[in-house]
Scaffold this active site. Structure first.
Site, PDB file in Angstrom:
ATOM      1  N   ALA A   1       0.965  -1.358   0.034  1.00  0.00           N
ATOM      2  CA  ALA A   1       0.031  -0.001   0.082  1.00  0.00           C
ATOM      3  C   ALA A   1       0.736   1.108  -0.129  1.00  0.00           C
ATOM      4  O   ALA A   1       0.533   2.066  -0.797  1.00  0.00           O
ATOM      5  CB  ALA A   1      -0.915  -0.037   1.231  1.00  0.00           C
TER       6      ALA A   1
ATOM      7  N   CYS B   1       3.002   6.307  11.109  1.00  0.00           N
ATOM      8  CA  CYS B   1       2.133   7.560  10.535  1.00  0.00           C
ATOM      9  C   CYS B   1       1.219   8.234  11.244  1.00  0.00           C
ATOM     10  O   CYS B   1       0.954   9.375  11.026  1.00  0.00           O
ATOM     11  CB  CYS B   1       1.161   6.541   9.611  1.00  0.00           C
ATOM     12  SG  CYS B   1       0.337   5.142  10.396  1.00  0.00           S
TER      13      CYS B   1
ATOM     14  N   HIS C   1      -5.350   9.855   8.479  1.00  0.00           N
ATOM     15  CA  HIS C   1      -5.494   9.802   9.845  1.00  0.00           C
ATOM     16  C   HIS C   1      -5.969  11.338  10.528  1.00  0.00           C
ATOM     17  O   HIS C   1      -5.340  12.345   9.861  1.00  0.00           O
ATOM     18  CB  HIS C   1      -4.103   9.466  10.500  1.00  0.00           C
ATOM     19  CG  HIS C   1      -3.828   8.240  10.495  1.00  0.00           C
ATOM     20  ND1 HIS C   1      -4.765   7.325   9.790  1.00  0.00           N
ATOM     21  CD2 HIS C   1      -2.638   7.465  10.750  1.00  0.00           C
ATOM     22  CE1 HIS C   1      -3.878   6.062   9.761  1.00  0.00           C
ATOM     23  NE2 HIS C   1      -2.651   6.199  10.511  1.00  0.00           N
TER      24      HIS C   1
END
Lengths: 357, 357
Positions: B23, B139, B264
């Protein structure tokens, strides 16, 4: 109380549900049908356009009557879940006709002469109601206050930081309908990977929300207040202070709408006067009325909305002590915003009032 | 550097992308195709079962080669996005063969001799890399650190409370696939209104998540660490401290998975050494590299994932001063977890290293 005589001589109070056809009103009727039946007549009241509809409560079909002064004749307790302006106009009318009003709107919550009540936390407050009105807190306040109240009683709350994941039904039937329509538009697609693709698919169909909620989270609920805060965030701060009797408690709240049908979830950072331990916090939460402790991550146990929805308690998990502060706890709390977050708390208050008689 | 000679005598470094089919690897190839092309060969490396596949980068089809020692021959810089155990084994191999490794796994991040770099915050750290390995932060850390770094430089960060709404792609392709499959199961239904109905509809199809993510939020990411904390939450704390050089910074993080594909979103409560003003905070954020200020609630402006996805910057909105603490700010921050949250930051580090030559 006016009430209804029954065999055995017990007088059962008459209850009115005002706003019986709304998202919360619907749940009120379910809850009244499930709990111990202490009521005489239950009268269903709504706007004139809903008058004549029949709704089920306690296994019977009851015809909805229009909101008029006469609708409160003989009513002992009136539960109000209507828009703010309707509550502001009609709650005093009902109170003037002798009903004790329990109101879910924000109109009266912060008034000095109106108690703001959570039966597990400040049941005593229900008795001092010079205006005949008792206020029910905001759904976000209610999603955390039962757990916080229990911890506060032991440790003394000193500061609160809350991030609230608010469900669509916090915006009523229209919120749920909008979420479901948006989900149907994005399911089975590859949307959500480039800027604005979800927005274009959803188009104007954002209903009561300022932005798409499907495949999204939206950091806004309520109206614009001073200095960038939203009305919903301010409410949680003011109401928490009033319910806990901590007039100067520092409270910082951020409200974020999430694509969940019903059940608000809150991430809580709570600092206390005294040192806390996770073991003692868990003991308190495990035995607090209205709270279920669900906290064993190693076994995959923590609360989530799809399990908490449709249930009465406040579900608490992810109980941790801050790694850098022995006086602070982290919690994740889920509560059905239509039940404890509104309808259930209102019915519980009504039961407290009825028990006075 | 080994590199590739080009007309004009400029030596262009050879870059390897290890984990090119994942990904994050997929986004690395997009980003390398979009940014200024400073590279000689771009070699695509993946597990033996992906060898032979062709992937597009810089408008050309490039054949994926298997991960072997020889795959690093002549490589100047190697970007790694592979599972932790693969990174732990192969990053030192690549470094031993002369490549500077930039690794997205958590294996090396907290090692003393490995710098943890965010180019907008601590670009200088890139130069001290005795093991030939540079680590890329988690992340979630990356979704907030650029904005926090800018504010810290002015106000001096003293305490941090973060609630992170993590997107499905944080769990890779499998996370996105699982979310999309679950959404197809719940769209067009009336699910989400009674306990466990979504769970029953989803059945065993929870993919990399411990609970259903459609119509739900799940307060868990990572593995169980001490005292109820998750590995993901501990990472954000440790990495934030290392990047900002604040070894004792109090940090409390809660990670919540939400039904968003990518990006996010974090609710941030940040306390500083000095008094803050919203006006100055907005000035800092409006001019900070890599940050876009999107903050006018009265005009409906605040960041959300569906707008931030696929973009490079950290989007910041809902900037407020705590009502009870003149040293604390509240923020809502969105960042694409596959771009700045991983692939982009890695490529930016690679560009810093390449610029040394």
């Amino acid at each position: 109380m006016a009430g209804t005589g029954r065999p055995g001589g017990v007088v059962r109070p008459t209850l009115a549900v005002v706003g019986a056809t709304g998202a919360v009103g619907t749940v009120m009727l379910q809850i009244l049908s499930q709990r111990k039946d202490i009521w005489g007549e239950i009268r269903l009241v709504a706007s004139p356009r809903s008058a004549g509809r029949k709704l089920a409560v306690r296994g019977e079909e009851v015809e909805v009557v229009a909101l008029t002064e006469e609708a409160f004749d003989g009513v002992d307790i009136a539960l109000f879940d209507v828009p703010d302006e309707v509550a502001g106009q009609w709650a005093p009318v009902a109170a003037a006709r002798g009903a004790v009003v329990i109101d879910t709107s924000c109109v009266f919550r912060m008034e000095d002469e109106v108690p703001l009540v959570v039966p597990e936390v400040n049941p005593h407050a229900v008795r001092l109601r010079p205006r005949g009105i008792i206020a029910n807190p905001n759904c976000t306040t209610l999603s955390v206050i039962v757990a916080l109240g229990a911890l506060h009683a032991e440790f003394g709350l000193r500061e609160l930081v809350v991030s609230a994941c608010q469900a669509a039904s916090g915006a009523g039937h229209a919120g749920v309908r909008t979420l479901r329509e948006q989900l149907s538009l994005v399911a089975g697609t590859e949307l959500g990977t480039s800027p604005g693709d979800v927005r274009r698919a959803v188009g104007d169909n954002t209903g009561p929300f300022p932005e798409p909620v499907a495949l999204n989270v939206v950091p806004w609920a309520g109206t614009v207040r001073e200095d960038g805060w939203s009305s919903e965030e301010i409410k949680v701060r003011e109401e928490t202070r009033k319910i806990l009797g901590l007039a100067n408690l520092p409270v910082a709240v951020t409200c974020v709408r999430v694509p969940v049908v019903t059940t608000h979830s809150c991430t809580v950072h709570a600092r206390f006067e005294n040192e806390v331990t996770v073991d003692r916090a868990r003991e308190i939460l495990a035995t607090a009325p209205g709270v279920v402790l669900c906290d064993n991550p190693a076994a995959g146990e923590f609360p989530t909305p799809v399990d908490a929805v449709g249930t009465d308690p406040t579900w608490v998990g992810r109980v941790r002590r801050a790694l850098d502060d022995p006086t602070a706890l982290e919690l994740f709390v889920c509560g059905d915003n239509l039940r404890k977050g509104s309808a259930l708390n209102t019915v519980q208050i009504a039961e407290l009032v009825a028990a006075e008689a």
